[in-house]
Design a protein around this motif. Sequence first.
Motif, PDB file in Angstrom:
ATOM      1  N   ALA A  48      10.609  -8.574  -0.192  1.00 16.27           N
ATOM      2  CA  ALA A  48      10.690  -9.260   1.098  1.00 16.27           C
ATOM      3  C   ALA A  48      11.328 -10.642   0.963  1.00 16.27           C
ATOM      4  O   ALA A  48      11.828 -11.194   1.930  1.00 16.27           O
ATOM      5  CB  ALA A  48       9.300  -9.391   1.712  1.00 16.27           C
ATOM      6  N   THR A  49      11.336 -11.187  -0.238  1.00 13.17           N
ATOM      7  CA  THR A  49      11.896 -12.517  -0.452  1.00 13.17           C
ATOM      8  C   THR A  49      13.403 -12.482  -0.658  1.00 13.17           C
ATOM      9  O   THR A  49      14.137 -13.206  -0.003  1.00 13.17           O
ATOM     10  CB  THR A  49      11.227 -13.199  -1.664  1.00 13.17           C
ATOM     11  N   CYS A  50      13.868 -11.604  -1.569  1.00 17.62           N
ATOM     12  CA  CYS A  50      15.298 -11.618  -1.902  1.00 17.62           C
ATOM     13  C   CYS A  50      16.027 -10.321  -1.551  1.00 17.62           C
ATOM     14  O   CYS A  50      17.241 -10.262  -1.639  1.00 17.62           O
ATOM     15  CB  CYS A  50      15.489 -11.930  -3.381  1.00 17.62           C
ATOM     16  N   GLY A  51      15.300  -9.271  -1.168  1.00 22.48           N
ATOM     17  CA  GLY A  51      15.933  -8.016  -0.797  1.00 22.48           C
ATOM     18  C   GLY A  51      16.268  -7.101  -1.958  1.00 22.48           C
ATOM     19  O   GLY A  51      16.787  -6.007  -1.760  1.00 22.48           O
ATOM     20  N   SER A  52      15.947  -7.515  -3.188  1.00 24.23           N
ATOM     21  CA  SER A  52      16.236  -6.679  -4.352  1.00 24.23           C
ATOM     22  C   SER A  52      15.521  -5.343  -4.242  1.00 24.23           C
ATOM     23  O   SER A  52      14.358  -5.272  -3.855  1.00 24.23           O
ATOM     24  CB  SER A  52      15.779  -7.396  -5.629  1.00 24.23           C
ATOM     25  N   THR A  53      16.231  -4.268  -4.587  1.00 26.69           N
ATOM     26  CA  THR A  53      15.600  -2.950  -4.595  1.00 26.69           C
ATOM     27  C   THR A  53      15.166  -2.566  -6.009  1.00 26.69           C
ATOM     28  O   THR A  53      14.671  -1.472  -6.218  1.00 26.69           O
ATOM     29  CB  THR A  53      16.561  -1.877  -4.033  1.00 26.69           C
ATOM     30  N   TRP A  74       0.841  -1.191   0.000  1.00 26.19           N
ATOM     31  CA  TRP A  74       0.000   0.000   0.000  1.00 26.19           C
ATOM     32  C   TRP A  74       0.880   1.245   0.000  1.00 26.19           C
ATOM     33  O   TRP A  74       1.925   1.281   0.643  1.00 26.19           O
ATOM     34  CB  TRP A  74      -0.875   0.031   1.247  1.00 26.19           C
ATOM     35  N   PHE A  75       0.426   2.296  -0.690  1.00 26.06           N
ATOM     36  CA  PHE A  75       1.131   3.564  -0.748  1.00 26.06           C
ATOM     37  C   PHE A  75       0.141   4.703  -0.571  1.00 26.06           C
ATOM     38  O   PHE A  75      -1.031   4.568  -0.924  1.00 26.06           O
ATOM     39  CB  PHE A  75       1.870   3.713  -2.092  1.00 26.06           C
ATOM     40  N   GLN A  76       0.623   5.815  -0.041  1.00 26.30           N
ATOM     41  CA  GLN A  76      -0.230   6.981   0.173  1.00 26.30           C
ATOM     42  C   GLN A  76      -0.774   7.488  -1.160  1.00 26.30           C
ATOM     43  O   GLN A  76      -1.910   7.918  -1.239  1.00 26.30           O
ATOM     44  CB  GLN A  76       0.562   8.085   0.874  1.00 26.30           C
ATOM     45  N   SER A  77       0.053   7.411  -2.213  1.00 19.52           N
ATOM     46  CA  SER A  77      -0.346   7.896  -3.534  1.00 19.52           C
ATOM     47  C   SER A  77       0.603   7.311  -4.569  1.00 19.52           C
ATOM     48  O   SER A  77       1.618   6.696  -4.226  1.00 19.52           O
ATOM     49  CB  SER A  77      -0.263   9.424  -3.578  1.00 19.52           C
ATOM     50  N   ALA A  78       0.276   7.549  -5.847  1.00 20.98           N
ATOM     51  CA  ALA A  78       1.173   7.110  -6.924  1.00 20.98           C
ATOM     52  C   ALA A  78       2.505   7.838  -6.811  1.00 20.98           C
ATOM     53  O   ALA A  78       3.571   7.252  -7.040  1.00 20.98           O
ATOM     54  CB  ALA A  78       0.527   7.363  -8.280  1.00 20.98           C
ATOM     55  N   ASP A  79       2.460   9.127  -6.443  1.00 24.08           N
ATOM     56  CA  ASP A  79       3.694   9.899  -6.269  1.00 24.08           C
ATOM     57  C   ASP A  79       4.549   9.336  -5.136  1.00 24.08           C
ATOM     58  O   ASP A  79       5.776   9.345  -5.218  1.00 24.08           O
ATOM     59  CB  ASP A  79       3.380  11.369  -5.991  1.00 24.08           C
ATOM     60  N   ALA A  80       3.896   8.853  -4.068  1.00 25.03           N
ATOM     61  CA  ALA A  80       4.644   8.267  -2.947  1.00 25.03           C
ATOM     62  C   ALA A  80       5.401   7.030  -3.423  1.00 25.03           C
ATOM     63  O   ALA A  80       6.571   6.840  -3.075  1.00 25.03           O
ATOM     64  CB  ALA A  80       3.705   7.909  -1.803  1.00 25.03           C
ATOM     65  N   PHE A  81       4.743   6.180  -4.226  1.00 28.18           N
ATOM     66  CA  PHE A  81       5.426   5.000  -4.771  1.00 28.18           C
ATOM     67  C   PHE A  81       6.628   5.440  -5.601  1.00 28.18           C
ATOM     68  O   PHE A  81       7.734   4.944  -5.430  1.00 28.18           O
ATOM     69  CB  PHE A  81       4.491   4.148  -5.636  1.00 28.18           C
ATOM     70  N   ASP A  82       6.402   6.389  -6.524  1.00 22.91           N
ATOM     71  CA  ASP A  82       7.471   6.840  -7.416  1.00 22.91           C
ATOM     72  C   ASP A  82       8.655   7.403  -6.635  1.00 22.91           C
ATOM     73  O   ASP A  82       9.811   7.122  -6.954  1.00 22.91           O
ATOM     74  CB  ASP A  82       6.939   7.889  -8.396  1.00 22.91           C
ATOM     75  N   LEU A 133       9.555   6.738  -3.435  1.00 19.21           N
ATOM     76  CA  LEU A 133      10.258   5.664  -2.720  1.00 19.21           C
ATOM     77  C   LEU A 133      11.074   4.803  -3.682  1.00 19.21           C
ATOM     78  O   LEU A 133      12.202   4.419  -3.379  1.00 19.21           O
ATOM     79  CB  LEU A 133       9.262   4.805  -1.949  1.00 19.21           C
ATOM     80  N   ALA A 134      10.509   4.511  -4.846  1.00 20.13           N
ATOM     81  CA  ALA A 134      11.219   3.696  -5.839  1.00 20.13           C
ATOM     82  C   ALA A 134      12.475   4.415  -6.322  1.00 20.13           C
ATOM     83  O   ALA A 134      13.541   3.809  -6.450  1.00 20.13           O
ATOM     84  CB  ALA A 134      10.293   3.362  -7.004  1.00 20.13           C
ATOM     85  N   ALA A 135      12.354   5.719  -6.575  1.00 21.85           N
ATOM     86  CA  ALA A 135      13.497   6.496  -7.058  1.00 21.85           C
ATOM     87  C   ALA A 135      14.628   6.535  -6.036  1.00 21.85           C
ATOM     88  O   ALA A 135      15.798   6.586  -6.401  1.00 21.85           O
ATOM     89  CB  ALA A 135      13.048   7.912  -7.407  1.00 21.85           C
ATOM     90  N   LYS A 136      14.290   6.507  -4.750  1.00 25.75           N
ATOM     91  CA  LYS A 136      15.306   6.547  -3.687  1.00 25.75           C
ATOM     92  C   LYS A 136      15.810   5.159  -3.317  1.00 25.75           C
ATOM     93  O   LYS A 136      16.635   5.016  -2.421  1.00 25.75           O
ATOM     94  CB  LYS A 136      14.723   7.206  -2.438  1.00 25.75           C
ATOM     95  N   GLY A 137      15.302   4.100  -3.965  1.00 17.38           N
ATOM     96  CA  GLY A 137      15.726   2.736  -3.649  1.00 17.38           C
ATOM     97  C   GLY A 137      15.228   2.259  -2.306  1.00 17.38           C
ATOM     98  O   GLY A 137      15.836   1.404  -1.673  1.00 17.38           O
TER      99      GLY A 137
END
Length: 138
Positions: free
Chosen positions: A36-41, A17-25, A27-31
């Motif tokens: 949860a399975t392999c730790g890949s960012t 879950w994310f607060q918004s689409a911008d929140a996902f973007d 967090l993804a941009a900052k790595g």
Amino acid sequence: MIRYALRCAGGHAFESWFQSADAFDGLAAKGMLSCATCGSTDVSKSLMAPKVGSRQDASETPLEAKIAAFRRKVESEATYVGGRFATEARALHEAAQAEDRRADKAIYGEANAREVRSLLEDGVPIAPLPFMPKAKTN
């Protein structure tokens, strides 16, 4: 709040879950997203259909209830160490090797993929949690 189906570079599928689409973007941009399975960012959104639910869907599933109970147990019995997790876990492991009683302390927190890999290579017993610490939730 928005829920995304996610997939890591290793092919593992999960949801979050994310607060918004911008929140996902952001967090993804900052790595700051990791599998949860392999730790890949290297995590991206995958195709998902919208869920149209009924009032019945509002209740927790048995799995969600078990995860919530596990979260309460971890938060009540372990110490949250945040981004110091790798350092603290290594120190506890070394204390255990020296048979120091302080090694009985339970901790949880965050570590990046490189830190996780290093801890595992050094034999430090760690495991991913099926939830994000409250300090990191959106």
